[in-house]
Design a protein around this motif. Structure first.
Motif, PDB file in Angstrom:
ATOM      1  N   LYS A 270       0.850  -1.195   0.000  1.00 31.15           N
ATOM      2  CA  LYS A 270       0.000   0.000   0.000  1.00 31.15           C
ATOM      3  C   LYS A 270       0.882   1.240   0.000  1.00 31.15           C
ATOM      4  CE  LYS A 270      -3.712  -2.522   0.730  1.00 31.15           C
ATOM      5  NZ  LYS A 270      -4.613  -2.798  -0.337  1.00 31.15           N
ATOM      6  N   HIS A 271       0.400   2.285  -0.602  1.00 34.86           N
ATOM      7  CA  HIS A 271       1.116   3.563  -0.616  1.00 34.86           C
ATOM      8  C   HIS A 271       0.706   4.374   0.611  1.00 34.86           C
ATOM      9  CE1 HIS A 271       2.368   7.571  -1.978  1.00 34.86           C
ATOM     10  NE2 HIS A 271       3.273   6.901  -2.687  1.00 34.86           N
TER      11      HIS A 271
ATOM     12  N   ASN B  12      -0.187   7.436   0.961  1.00 33.32           N
ATOM     13  CA  ASN B  12      -1.396   8.248   0.770  1.00 33.32           C
ATOM     14  C   ASN B  12      -2.669   7.405   0.898  1.00 33.32           C
ATOM     15  OD1 ASN B  12       0.183  10.505   0.314  1.00 33.32           O
ATOM     16  ND2 ASN B  12       0.248  10.174  -1.901  1.00 33.32           N
ATOM     17  N   GLU B  13      -2.590   6.159   0.461  1.00 37.70           N
ATOM     18  CA  GLU B  13      -3.734   5.261   0.559  1.00 37.70           C
ATOM     19  C   GLU B  13      -4.047   4.922   2.022  1.00 37.70           C
ATOM     20  OE1 GLU B  13      -5.055   0.861  -1.173  1.00 37.70           O
ATOM     21  OE2 GLU B  13      -3.095   1.696  -1.689  1.00 37.70           O
ATOM     22  N   LEU B  14      -2.999   4.726   2.825  1.00 38.95           N
ATOM     23  CA  LEU B  14      -3.187   4.386   4.225  1.00 38.95           C
ATOM     24  C   LEU B  14      -3.542   5.591   5.082  1.00 38.95           C
ATOM     25  CD1 LEU B  14      -0.225   1.909   4.700  1.00 38.95           C
ATOM     26  CD2 LEU B  14      -2.645   1.366   4.440  1.00 38.95           C
ATOM     27  N   ASN B  15      -3.136   6.771   4.639  1.00 36.71           N
ATOM     28  CA  ASN B  15      -3.374   7.994   5.400  1.00 36.71           C
ATOM     29  C   ASN B  15      -4.796   8.515   5.199  1.00 36.71           C
ATOM     30  OD1 ASN B  15      -2.376   9.770   7.265  1.00 36.71           O
ATOM     31  ND2 ASN B  15      -1.567  11.197   5.752  1.00 36.71           N
ATOM     32  N   ASN B  16      -5.558   7.900   4.313  1.00 38.98           N
ATOM     33  CA  ASN B  16      -6.924   8.308   4.021  1.00 38.98           C
ATOM     34  C   ASN B  16      -7.885   7.584   4.981  1.00 38.98           C
ATOM     35  OD1 ASN B  16      -9.412   8.906   2.953  1.00 38.98           O
ATOM     36  ND2 ASN B  16      -8.896   8.302   0.853  1.00 38.98           N
TER      37      ASN B  16
ATOM     38  N   GLN C  61     -11.021   7.328   4.963  1.00 35.08           N
ATOM     39  CA  GLN C  61     -12.144   6.649   4.305  1.00 35.08           C
ATOM     40  C   GLN C  61     -11.783   5.219   3.889  1.00 35.08           C
ATOM     41  OE1 GLN C  61     -13.071   9.374   1.166  1.00 35.08           O
ATOM     42  NE2 GLN C  61     -14.233  10.745   2.510  1.00 35.08           N
ATOM     43  N   GLN C  62     -10.508   4.902   3.865  1.00 41.92           N
ATOM     44  CA  GLN C  62     -10.057   3.561   3.478  1.00 41.92           C
ATOM     45  C   GLN C  62     -10.025   2.576   4.649  1.00 41.92           C
ATOM     46  OE1 GLN C  62      -9.360   2.515   0.373  1.00 41.92           O
ATOM     47  NE2 GLN C  62     -10.015   4.497  -0.363  1.00 41.92           N
TER      48      GLN C  62
ATOM     49  N   SER D 221     -12.405  -0.515   4.389  1.00 45.13           N
ATOM     50  CA  SER D 221     -11.999  -1.428   3.313  1.00 45.13           C
ATOM     51  C   SER D 221     -10.695  -2.147   3.666  1.00 45.13           C
ATOM     52  CB  SER D 221     -11.877  -0.681   1.990  1.00 45.13           C
ATOM     53  OG  SER D 221     -10.844   0.273   2.045  1.00 45.13           O
ATOM     54  N   LEU D 222      -9.792  -1.482   4.390  1.00 47.96           N
ATOM     55  CA  LEU D 222      -8.555  -2.141   4.831  1.00 47.96           C
ATOM     56  C   LEU D 222      -8.852  -3.259   5.832  1.00 47.96           C
ATOM     57  CD1 LEU D 222      -6.142   0.896   5.291  1.00 47.96           C
ATOM     58  CD2 LEU D 222      -5.931  -0.947   3.611  1.00 47.96           C
TER      59      LEU D 222
ATOM     60  N   GLU E  26     -10.301  -6.142   3.865  1.00 53.17           N
ATOM     61  CA  GLU E  26      -9.237  -6.804   3.110  1.00 53.17           C
ATOM     62  C   GLU E  26      -8.380  -7.676   4.032  1.00 53.17           C
ATOM     63  OE1 GLU E  26      -5.354  -5.689   0.326  1.00 53.17           O
ATOM     64  OE2 GLU E  26      -6.742  -4.091   0.915  1.00 53.17           O
TER      65      GLU E  26
END
Length: 151
Positions: free
Chosen positions: A105-106, A108-112, A114-115, A118-119, A122
Motif C-alpha cells: 500500500k502507498h 497516501n492510501e493508508l493515510n486516508n 475513508q479507506q 476497506s482495509l 481486506e
C-alpha cells in the motif's frame, strides 16, 4: 409350627410389598432424571464472541520521497473455542501476511481515513484465507484495527 410358617410368610410378603412400593416410589420420583434426559428439549448454546488482541508491530510503507512507518495494533473477533491458542500458534503467519499486505500500500492510501473499513475487510479476507491454507481451524468473525499510527 404352621402358625410360625404362616407368620413368616406374612412378614416376607409385607417386606416384599414395602420394598416394591418403595422402589416404585423412587423410580417415579427419579423418572424425569432417569428417563426424561434424552427427551428434554435443550436450548441451543449460544457462543459469545470474544476478542483477541495481537501484539503491536511496525511495518514499513512506501511513500513519495521516503519510506513511512505504520504502527498497527489489532484484535480478532472469534466465536471459536480454540481461538486463543490458534492465534498464538499462527502469529508468525498472521504478521507476515499483514506486512505483505501493508507494504504493497502507498502512504497516501493508508493515510486516508475513508479507506479504514476497506482495509479491515481486506485484512479479514486475507487472514481467513491464510489461516485456512495453513490448516488453522478458526473462524474469524472480524478483524479490528484498534490503533493505526502512520509517520
Amino acid at each position: 409350627m404352621s402358625s410360625t410358617k404362616s407368620n413368616s410368610k406374612r412378614i416376607i410378603m409385607a417386606l416384599l410389598f414395602l420394598s416394591w412400593t418403595a422402589a416404585s416410589f423412587w423410580v417415579g420420583w427419579q423418572s424425569p432424571r432417569l428417563i426424561g434426559g434424552p427427551f428434554v428439549v435443550k436450548d441451543a448454546e449460544v457462543k459469545s464472541a470474544k476478542f483477541y488482541p495481537l501484539d503491536k508491530f511496525v511495518i514499513s510503507v512506501p511513500g513519495d520521497e521516503f519510506p513511512h512507518y505504520l504502527l498497527l495494533e489489532m484484535a480478532f473477533k472469534s466465536r471459536s473455542q480454540n481461538a486463543a491458542s490458534t492465534l498464538e500458534q499462527a502469529d508468525p503467519v498472521i504478521k507476515n501476511s499483514l506486512m505483505k499486505m501493508f507494504s504493497n500500500k502507498h502512504f497516501n492510501e493508508l493515510n486516508n481515513a475513508q479507506q479504514f473499513d476497506s482495509l479491515q475487510k481486506e485484512a479479514h479476507s486475507l487472514l481467513s484465507a491464510v489461516l485456512a491454507e495453513n490448516d488453522f481451524d478458526i473462524e474469524l468473525d472480524d478483524v479490528l484495527f484498534t490503533r493505526m499510527v502512520i509517520q
